[in-house]
Design a protein around this motif. Structure first.
Motif, PDB file in Angstrom:
ATOM      1  N   THR A  24      45.947  38.740  54.479  1.00 11.77           N
ATOM      2  CA  THR A  24      46.817  37.610  54.147  1.00 11.77           C
ATOM      3  C   THR A  24      46.048  36.667  53.241  1.00 11.77           C
ATOM      4  OG1 THR A  24      47.936  37.825  56.251  1.00 11.77           O
ATOM      5  CG2 THR A  24      48.210  35.751  55.063  1.00 11.77           C
ATOM      6  N   LEU A  25      46.544  36.489  52.027  1.00 10.29           N
ATOM      7  CA  LEU A  25      45.853  35.625  51.065  1.00 10.29           C
ATOM      8  C   LEU A  25      46.416  34.207  51.108  1.00 10.29           C
ATOM      9  CD1 LEU A  25      45.641  37.990  47.969  1.00 10.29           C
ATOM     10  CD2 LEU A  25      44.198  37.920  50.004  1.00 10.29           C
ATOM     11  N   LEU A  26      47.734  34.136  51.284  1.00  9.46           N
ATOM     12  CA  LEU A  26      48.377  32.824  51.389  1.00  9.46           C
ATOM     13  C   LEU A  26      49.312  32.856  52.577  1.00  9.46           C
ATOM     14  CD1 LEU A  26      49.376  31.926  47.718  1.00  9.46           C
ATOM     15  CD2 LEU A  26      47.481  30.989  49.051  1.00  9.46           C
ATOM     16  N   ALA A  44      37.211  26.384  49.461  1.00  8.73           N
ATOM     17  CA  ALA A  44      36.048  27.261  49.361  1.00  8.73           C
ATOM     18  C   ALA A  44      36.389  28.468  48.517  1.00  8.73           C
ATOM     19  CB  ALA A  44      35.620  27.704  50.757  1.00  8.73           C
ATOM     20  N   SER A  45      35.349  29.131  48.025  1.00  8.14           N
ATOM     21  CA  SER A  45      35.561  30.343  47.248  1.00  8.14           C
ATOM     22  C   SER A  45      36.249  31.382  48.115  1.00  8.14           C
ATOM     23  CB  SER A  45      34.211  30.857  46.741  1.00  8.14           C
ATOM     24  OG  SER A  45      34.420  31.983  45.939  1.00  8.14           O
ATOM     25  N   GLY A  46      37.259  31.989  47.598  1.00 12.93           N
ATOM     26  CA  GLY A  46      37.969  33.012  48.361  1.00 12.93           C
ATOM     27  C   GLY A  46      39.078  32.446  49.219  1.00 12.93           C
ATOM     28  N   SER A  47      39.345  31.161  49.093  1.00 17.15           N
ATOM     29  CA  SER A  47      40.365  30.555  49.941  1.00 17.15           C
ATOM     30  C   SER A  47      41.778  30.805  49.424  1.00 17.15           C
ATOM     31  CB  SER A  47      40.100  29.049  50.072  1.00 17.15           C
ATOM     32  OG  SER A  47      40.050  28.471  48.784  1.00 17.15           O
ATOM     33  N   GLY A  48      41.895  31.300  48.213  1.00 13.17           N
ATOM     34  CA  GLY A  48      43.222  31.662  47.707  1.00 13.17           C
ATOM     35  C   GLY A  48      43.742  30.753  46.607  1.00 13.17           C
ATOM     36  N   LYS A  49      42.857  29.988  45.958  1.00 15.50           N
ATOM     37  CA  LYS A  49      43.284  29.034  44.931  1.00 15.50           C
ATOM     38  C   LYS A  49      43.881  29.750  43.726  1.00 15.50           C
ATOM     39  CE  LYS A  49      39.118  27.321  44.497  1.00 15.50           C
ATOM     40  NZ  LYS A  49      38.324  28.126  45.445  1.00 15.50           N
ATOM     41  N   SER A  50      43.134  30.744  43.230  1.00  9.04           N
ATOM     42  CA  SER A  50      43.632  31.452  42.049  1.00  9.04           C
ATOM     43  C   SER A  50      44.915  32.197  42.375  1.00  9.04           C
ATOM     44  CB  SER A  50      42.579  32.436  41.541  1.00  9.04           C
ATOM     45  OG  SER A  50      41.441  31.750  41.096  1.00  9.04           O
ATOM     46  N   THR A  51      44.966  32.741  43.590  1.00  8.08           N
ATOM     47  CA  THR A  51      46.186  33.443  44.004  1.00  8.08           C
ATOM     48  C   THR A  51      47.378  32.500  43.966  1.00  8.08           C
ATOM     49  OG1 THR A  51      44.785  34.756  45.461  1.00  8.08           O
ATOM     50  CG2 THR A  51      47.151  34.874  45.824  1.00  8.08           C
ATOM     51  N   LEU A  52      47.188  31.322  44.467  1.00  8.37           N
ATOM     52  CA  LEU A  52      48.278  30.342  44.485  1.00  8.37           C
ATOM     53  C   LEU A  52      48.697  29.981  43.064  1.00  8.37           C
ATOM     54  CD1 LEU A  52      50.163  28.364  45.915  1.00  8.37           C
ATOM     55  CD2 LEU A  52      48.286  26.709  45.995  1.00  8.37           C
ATOM     56  N   THR A 202      39.756  23.502  40.991  1.00  7.04           N
ATOM     57  CA  THR A 202      38.370  23.152  40.668  1.00  7.04           C
ATOM     58  C   THR A 202      37.490  23.124  41.904  1.00  7.04           C
ATOM     59  OG1 THR A 202      36.947  21.508  39.626  1.00  7.04           O
ATOM     60  CG2 THR A 202      38.839  20.672  40.843  1.00  7.04           C
ATOM     61  N   HIS A 203      36.206  23.357  41.661  1.00  2.52           N
ATOM     62  CA  HIS A 203      35.210  23.232  42.716  1.00  2.52           C
ATOM     63  C   HIS A 203      34.506  21.892  42.626  1.00  2.52           C
ATOM     64  CE1 HIS A 203      35.165  27.159  44.532  1.00  2.52           C
ATOM     65  NE2 HIS A 203      35.216  27.737  43.350  1.00  2.52           N
ATOM     66  N   ASP A 204      34.796  21.194  41.534  1.00  6.86           N
ATOM     67  CA  ASP A 204      34.038  19.998  41.219  1.00  6.86           C
ATOM     68  C   ASP A 204      34.695  18.779  41.876  1.00  6.86           C
ATOM     69  OD1 ASP A 204      32.840  17.843  40.126  1.00  6.86           O
ATOM     70  OD2 ASP A 204      33.137  18.437  38.025  1.00  6.86           O
TER      71      ASP A 204
ATOM     72  N   LEU B 382      43.820  36.258  35.199  1.00 12.76           N
ATOM     73  CA  LEU B 382      43.042  35.633  36.279  1.00 12.76           C
ATOM     74  C   LEU B 382      42.092  36.615  36.950  1.00 12.76           C
ATOM     75  CD1 LEU B 382      45.797  33.451  37.952  1.00 12.76           C
ATOM     76  CD2 LEU B 382      43.964  32.717  36.435  1.00 12.76           C
ATOM     77  N   ARG B 383      42.503  37.860  37.007  1.00 11.37           N
ATOM     78  CA  ARG B 383      41.677  38.874  37.659  1.00 11.37           C
ATOM     79  C   ARG B 383      41.474  40.026  36.699  1.00 11.37           C
ATOM     80  NH1 ARG B 383      41.334  38.774  43.110  1.00 11.37           N
ATOM     81  NH2 ARG B 383      40.933  40.989  43.011  1.00 11.37           N
ATOM     82  N   ARG B 384      40.294  40.084  36.062  1.00 10.23           N
ATOM     83  CA  ARG B 384      40.037  41.017  34.976  1.00 10.23           C
ATOM     84  C   ARG B 384      40.081  42.471  35.409  1.00 10.23           C
ATOM     85  NH1 ARG B 384      36.760  40.736  30.023  1.00 10.23           N
ATOM     86  NH2 ARG B 384      38.184  42.476  29.956  1.00 10.23           N
TER      87      ARG B 384
HETATM   88  N1  LIG Z   1      45.005  42.135  44.920  1.00 11.24           N
HETATM   89  C1  LIG Z   1      44.089  41.837  45.852  1.00 11.24           C
HETATM   90  N2  LIG Z   1      43.680  42.768  46.729  1.00 11.24           N
HETATM   91  C2  LIG Z   1      42.787  42.470  47.692  1.00 11.24           C
HETATM   92  N3  LIG Z   1      42.241  41.285  47.830  1.00 11.24           N
HETATM   93  C3  LIG Z   1      42.603  40.298  46.987  1.00 11.24           C
HETATM   94  C4  LIG Z   1      43.548  40.538  45.950  1.00 11.24           C
HETATM   95  N4  LIG Z   1      43.717  39.387  45.268  1.00 11.24           N
HETATM   96  C5  LIG Z   1      42.900  38.480  45.869  1.00 11.24           C
HETATM   97  N5  LIG Z   1      42.228  39.036  46.883  1.00 11.24           N
HETATM   98  C6  LIG Z   1      41.291  38.367  47.785  1.00 11.24           C
HETATM   99  O1  LIG Z   1      41.936  37.219  48.219  1.00 11.24           O
HETATM  100  C7  LIG Z   1      41.017  36.190  48.368  1.00 11.24           C
HETATM  101  C8  LIG Z   1      41.455  34.977  47.572  1.00 11.24           C
HETATM  102  O2  LIG Z   1      41.245  35.201  46.212  1.00 11.24           O
HETATM  103  P1  LIG Z   1      41.342  34.059  45.092  1.00 11.24           P
HETATM  104  O3  LIG Z   1      40.937  34.679  43.804  1.00 11.24           O
HETATM  105  O4  LIG Z   1      42.663  33.439  45.186  1.00 11.24           O
HETATM  106  O5  LIG Z   1      40.231  33.066  45.599  1.00 11.24           O
HETATM  107  P2  LIG Z   1      39.740  31.696  44.954  1.00 11.24           P
HETATM  108  O6  LIG Z   1      40.031  30.666  45.929  1.00 11.24           O
HETATM  109  O7  LIG Z   1      40.294  31.553  43.608  1.00 11.24           O
HETATM  110  O8  LIG Z   1      38.174  31.908  44.879  1.00 11.24           O
HETATM  111  P3  LIG Z   1      37.129  31.408  43.762  1.00 11.24           P
HETATM  112  O9  LIG Z   1      36.910  29.994  44.011  1.00 11.24           O
HETATM  113  O10 LIG Z   1      35.918  32.210  44.041  1.00 11.24           O
HETATM  114  O11 LIG Z   1      37.720  31.694  42.443  1.00 11.24           O
HETATM  115  C9  LIG Z   1      39.658  36.719  47.958  1.00 11.24           C
HETATM  116  O12 LIG Z   1      38.957  37.075  49.131  1.00 11.24           O
HETATM  117  C10 LIG Z   1      40.021  37.915  47.122  1.00 11.24           C
HETATM  118  O13 LIG Z   1      39.006  38.889  47.221  1.00 11.24           O
END
Ligand SMILES: Nc1ncnc2c1ncn2[C@@H]1O[C@H](COP(=O)(O)OP(=O)(O)OP(=O)(O)O)[C@@H](O)[C@H]1O
Ligand SMILES: [Mg+2]
Lengths: 229, 830
Positions: A24-26, A44-52, A202-204, B382-384
């Protein structure tokens, strides 16, 4: 003030299959952003920001839930419909700049205008390049520009079509602090001039603090909203 | 919205960035090669055929057993063709007390339209070429006839009711040899104007009327089209290819071969286009994702790329056609003096074909994968790691292969050939991929051995096995083309040339009587000519097949009708003659001598529907005999040796009237030997095939030159594939080298690892390419040259060597600049 809502999500879920099972990403993200607002998404890194961010811009489809941009339900549209909507209302700035390497700075800025079929593409692009103080680098290719300059071109490209909302995924992540500051200044200036809604990942903390609101993500869930400082 | 201007601007930008140059080059080569070959074949075909037409006296001959109708001549004249008529029949002529049966030929003014007669002013004097035929009131006779009649130039011969003066000694006719073996009577040439006065043509006489036509190929084709359908029995239309199978075979081979060479270069160019497209796509994945992000719809992206490709294809095709025309023109400069005739203007067909080739190659090999670009996930921005090159080989290259088949069809206009070529090439590609995959597996254990450079090189090959596979197929295909050239030039073409050695028989002696055998041998020996083998010959008419009388009208083909209409020359022999091979049944043993069995040539057997065990009944001088077919033979007709359709064992035919035939080589300067021969043996007829022999030799020589020339394109296309292949993985290599250098790898380390990698790749693909070239060579040998060719280890070894050195050097040179760039620049340059 009851400003118009530009970005709105309801119960947004994103789950993906991975070798270890479902991830579950979001998880149930609800948010709404008003026109002209500046919002920082932190976490935090990996929290799902880019996904959102990807979901907000309609670059990816949610497993569950809704996103609307300027009142339009994104996922009621097909991919092409979303692309059209992006072309009209949404701008982007990326951490990795994402300029087209074979196009000059000017041509990169012209691109969204050209894609929209605008005949004044060159003139508008020249004006915007001027605005980001890169007029004299117009005919340079991305690889001839520094990172900060590339990001300014990317910002010019994002603002050139006058989008209603601009998404930026760690726009300063690849830049030193001072350059990052300048990029941010530019973003805020343009936001002020054009009334564009700004959504930044942002992380900043310093940058996040300059936004009117900060949304914090933790393991795919939106935390209580922090009060604007 | 009109995307055309935007697409053009994009095209311009991509071009400026150098993205499209490899693609364009590959296309230009494909188009140039097809265009030049087709310009060339259409022109040289006309030229060579025109030259060969001397053997017929014209470009097209209309034959009839009735007098030529005036409308036919009028129609020919109307189409701007030259015409001449001949009338031929056997008759007795007299001179004083002596008489002789002659093959009289009356010719009109203008005969021959192609080629020249040769005459001598006196018996046994030196001869020279002359224009036209005898004037009215005169005749030309061969030295044999004049010797038999005891007359010389200036004296008179009685032909029917009139006396005609001998004006010259006829030493050679351009169209002499047609059917001459069956026409043992000596030739007498006269003018058609004198014919009515001779009173020789009676309603029942066996007369052959000919209308010779010459001129514009289109008009000739028009006549063919108009007349062919209405031909009744007794009429036929002949061109030199019908009349001279040797010439036809040589021309056919040449054409097949040229077409093949052009097709191979198209396929190679297709491979180069595919390789170049790979790089184009991997570079454009990001661009597409960004454009989607900026609001471009899928259809719009497709349209943008389509327009770009169409314009690029059109431009490249036009340039290719131009280059092809220039190349063909250069070739003509070489060949025209050889051909010694004016070359017809090139037709427009090659231009169309060039355009089709360019567009089809592009559409087949570049457009399908490029159109897949639109499917790139937008999220890639966003994801290369998303949406890498997932080009589905089948859907992407399936269309390419289909497209290529369309091209083959256009080029060969023969579905069977198209399918065969494409199937063959697919097999080769599959083999390349399989062998490459297998070898890569084998390489794995080697990773752990050797120094750092070795390890890195080997690891590189097998780690990027996907790419290495592509590279090996690319290099393999390129090397295959180069090696194929070596095979074809080195073995096949020279073998073809050698089929007509310089000392191939160019004179035949016919009608040697059994009691003259020893004398003829002695005579030749005394003249310094090695006495040749003499073959017995019995003239017979085929009357029945399996006891049933033959009804010519029931025979299916014209050739079959013609074959049974004339007399056969039967021969006998103890052993199979050289150049013949038994293909079914078995040859006789000494115990079989005298038995009623025969061996039949296979094409005759096929034509008449004969097989082993069938019986043939012949009439020899009024007597019938029946024999059973005990074997079928294949004959190499190109050897210019005396050959027989039907051969019997010794003892079967001896009781019939027999005469002997032989062929031998006589150098031109020893021509006088023949004069002395005719003086001493007036009954023996000398047949001079030097002209035909030289014609065929000329054709072979010119075709070989053309093939070599056309192969330049094939080689270029092969090199293009290799270049595109090196290029295809350049980006990753650049990035990788930069990262490694940043991590502290020394320049020399990287250089030797690159060298090792390419040398290894070259070695492997050289081997695979050599195997493929050998296999294709075998097929070409069999299909085009009718020749058994067996590739050997020498080819494979040289393939490996050429591959290792060639690819090693080219790859290293092509990639070396990677090391000279500061890593920072590379890393930033994304
Ligand atoms: N298609 C996918 N399949 C499996 N895992 C995924 C997929 N897309 C994202 N993830 C995972 O979901 C989590 C959230 O990813 P996301 O890129 O949204 O994080 P982030 O908050 O942007 O992190 P960062 O600050 O490092 O950029 C990560 O653990 C990533 O590995
Ligand atoms: Mg992120």
């Amino acid at each position: 003030m009851t400003a118009e809502i530009v970005v709105n999500t309801q119960n947004l879920h994103k789950r993906v299959m991975s070798p270890e099972g479902e991830l579950t990403l979001l998880q149930g993200v609800d948010l709404s952003i008003a026109a002209g607002e500046t919002v920082a998404i932190v976490g935090a890194s990996g929290s799902g920001k880019s996904t959102l961010l990807g979901l907000l811009a309609g670059l990816d489809e949610p497993t569950e839930g809704q996103v609307s941009i300027a009142g339009q339900d994104l996922f009621a549209l097909d991919e092409d419909g979303r692309a059209r909507l992006r072309g009209e209302k949404v701008g982007f700035v990326f951490q990795a700049f994402q300029l087209l390497p074979n196009l000059t700075a000017l041509e990169n800025v012209m691109l969204p205008l050209e894609l929209a079929g605008r005949h004044d593409a060159r003139q508008v692009a020249e004006e915007v390049l001027q605005r980001v103080a890169l007029a004299e680098r117009a005919s340079h290719y991305p690889k001839q520009l520094s990172g900060g300059e590339q990001q300014r071109v990317a910002i010019a490209r994002a603002f050139a079509p006058h989008p209603q909302v601009l998404f930026a995924d760690e726009p300063t992540g690849n830049l030193d602090r001072r350059t990052g500051e300048r990029i941010i200044d530019l973003l805020f200036q343009l936001n002020a001039e054009q009334g564009t809604t700004l959504v930044l990942v942002t992380h900043d903390p310093h940058l996040a603090a300059r936004c009117q609101r900060q949304l914090e993500l933790d393991e795919g869930q939106l935390q209580m909203e922090l009060e604007p400082s | 919205m009109n995307h055309f201007p935007l697409a053009l601007r994009h095209l311009h930008r991509e071009w400026r960035a150098g993205e499209l140059k490899v693609l364009a080059m590959a296309l230009i080569i494909a188009v140039a090669s097809v265009t030049s070959v087709n310009f060339f074949t259409s022109r040289i075909h006309q030229a060579l055929a025109g030259q060969a037409n001397e053997l017929l006296g014209g470009d097209l001959v209309y034959l009839s057993d009735r007098a030529i109708k005036a409308q036919r001549v009028a129609r020919a004249t109307e189409l701007g063709l030259q015409s001449a008529t001949t009338v031929e029949f056997p008759t007795m002529v007299l001179a004083g007390e002596r008489n002789q049966l002659v093959a009289l030929k009356a010719v009109s003014a203008g005969y021959p339209l192609r080629g020249q007669n040769r005459t001598a002013p006196r018996l046994f004097a030196a001869d020279a070429a002359v224009t036209g035929g005898p004037a009215p009131g005169t005749v030309w006779g061969g030295s044999r006839l004049l010797t038999i009649l005891g007359v010389d130039v200036g004296e008179k011969i009685t032909v029917g009711n009139i006396d005609l003066k001998v004006a010259a000694v006829l030493t050679s006719e351009p169209d002499q040899s047609e059917g001459v073996l069956l026409n043992i009577a000596p030739r007498l040439l006269m003018h058609t104007d004198d014919l009515p006065d001779t009173g020789l043509i009676q309603p029942a006489s066996r007369v052959v009327y000919r209308l010779l036509l010459a001129g514009d190929a289109e008009a000739i084709g028009q006549i063919r089209q108009e007349w062919q359908p209405g031909l009744r029995p007794g009429e036929s239309l002949l061109d030199v290819q019908d009349a001279r199978p040797e010439v036809r075979t040589a021309l056919k081979r040449g054409e097949h071969f040229l077409a093949l060479a052009a097709l191979v270069s198209v396929l190679l160019a297709g491979a180069a286009v595919a390789m170049a497209t790979r790089r184009f796509i991997s570079r454009h994945l990001d661009n597409c994702a960004i454009m989607r992000c900026l609001g471009a719809e899928q259809a719009m992206i497709s349209r943008l790329y389509l327009i770009q490709m169409a314009v690029l294809g059109l431009l490249a095709s036009v340039v290719g056609i131009f280059v092809g025309y220039l190349a063909q023109w250069g070739l003509m400069l070489f060949l025209a003096p050889l051909a010694g005739i004016e070359l017809p203007a090139p037709s427009l067909w090659p231009v169309a074909l060039g355009l089709i080739t360019g567009m089809v190659t592009l559409l087949g090999f570049a457009v399908p994968p490029i159109l897949q670009l639109k499917n790139v996930p937008t999220l890639r921005v966003l994801r290369r790691d998303l949406g890498g090159l997932q080009a589905n080989a089948l859907s992407a290259y399936g269309i390419g292969i289909l497209a290529f088949m369309v091209l083959v069809l256009f080029q060969a206009q023969n579905l069977k050939l198209a399918v065969a070529i494409v199937a063959g090439l697919l097999l080769v590609l599959l083999m390349l991929a399989l062998v490459a995959g297998g070898l890569l597996l084998l390489l794995r254990p080697l990773r752990k051995k050797g120094g750092a450079a070795w390890r890195f090189g080997v690891v590189n090959i097998s780690r990027r096995s996907g790419h290495s596979l592509v590279q090996m197929v690319g290099f393999g295909v390129g090397l295959m083309a180069l090696l194929l050239l070596a095979v074809v030039r080195g073995d096949l073409l020279s073998e073809w040339e050698n089929r007509l050695p310089a000392d191939a028989p160019n004179r035949f002696l016919i009608n040697i009587q059994p009691d003259q055998l020893e004398d003829v041998r002695d005579f030749l020996r005394a003249e310094g000519v090695e006495p040749p083998l003499l073959y017995p010959m019995v003239r017979a008419r085929l009357e029945q097949i399996n006891g049933k009388a033959i009804v010519p009208d029931e025979l299916k083909t014209d050739r079959a009708k013609r074959l049974v209409a004339r007399e056969f020359n039967l021969s006998w022999a103890e052993a199979v003659q050289s150049g013949n091979a038994v293909v079914s049944g078995s040859w006789w043993q000494p115990g079989d001598y005298g038995k009623a069995i025969i061996s039949v040539e296979q094409s005759l057997a096929k034509e008449l529907g004969l097989g082993l065990g069938d019986t043939l009944t012949y009439n020899v001088a009024g007597e019938l005999f029946t024999a059973e077919i005990s074997s079928l033979r294949r004959i190499n007709w190109e050897s210019f040796k005396a050959n027989f359709f039907v051969v019997a064992p010794p003892g079967l035919l001896d009781k019939y009237p027999v005469n002997y035939i032989t062929g031998f080589y006589l150098p031109a300067e020893q021509h006088a030997v023949l004069n002395r021969m005719v003086q001493q043996f007036p009954n023996i007829m000398v047949l001079d095939v030097a002209t035909i022999l030289n014609q065929v030799r000329d054709i072979i020589e010119q075709v070989i030159m053309a093939v070599e020339y056309v192969f330049i394109f094939t080689v270029l296309a092969g090199l293009m594939v290799m270049y595109a292949t090196i290029h295809a993985t350049l980006d990753e290599r650049i990035r990788e080298a930069a990262v490694l250098r940043t991590l502290g790898a020394r320049r020399s380390q990287l250089l030797s690892s690159i060298m090792l990698e390419y040398t290894g790749l070259g070695l492997l693909s050289g081997l695979v390419g050599a195997i493929a070239a050998g296999a294709i060579g075998m097929v070409i040998a069999k299909q085009v040259f009718d020749l058994a060719y067996l590739p050997g280890p020498a080819l494979w070894l040289s393939g490996m060597l050429i591959g290792a050195v060639g690819v090693g050097v080219a790859g290293t040179l092509g990639t070396r600049f990677v090391l000279n760039q500061p890593p920072l620049k590379t890393l930033r340059g994304a």
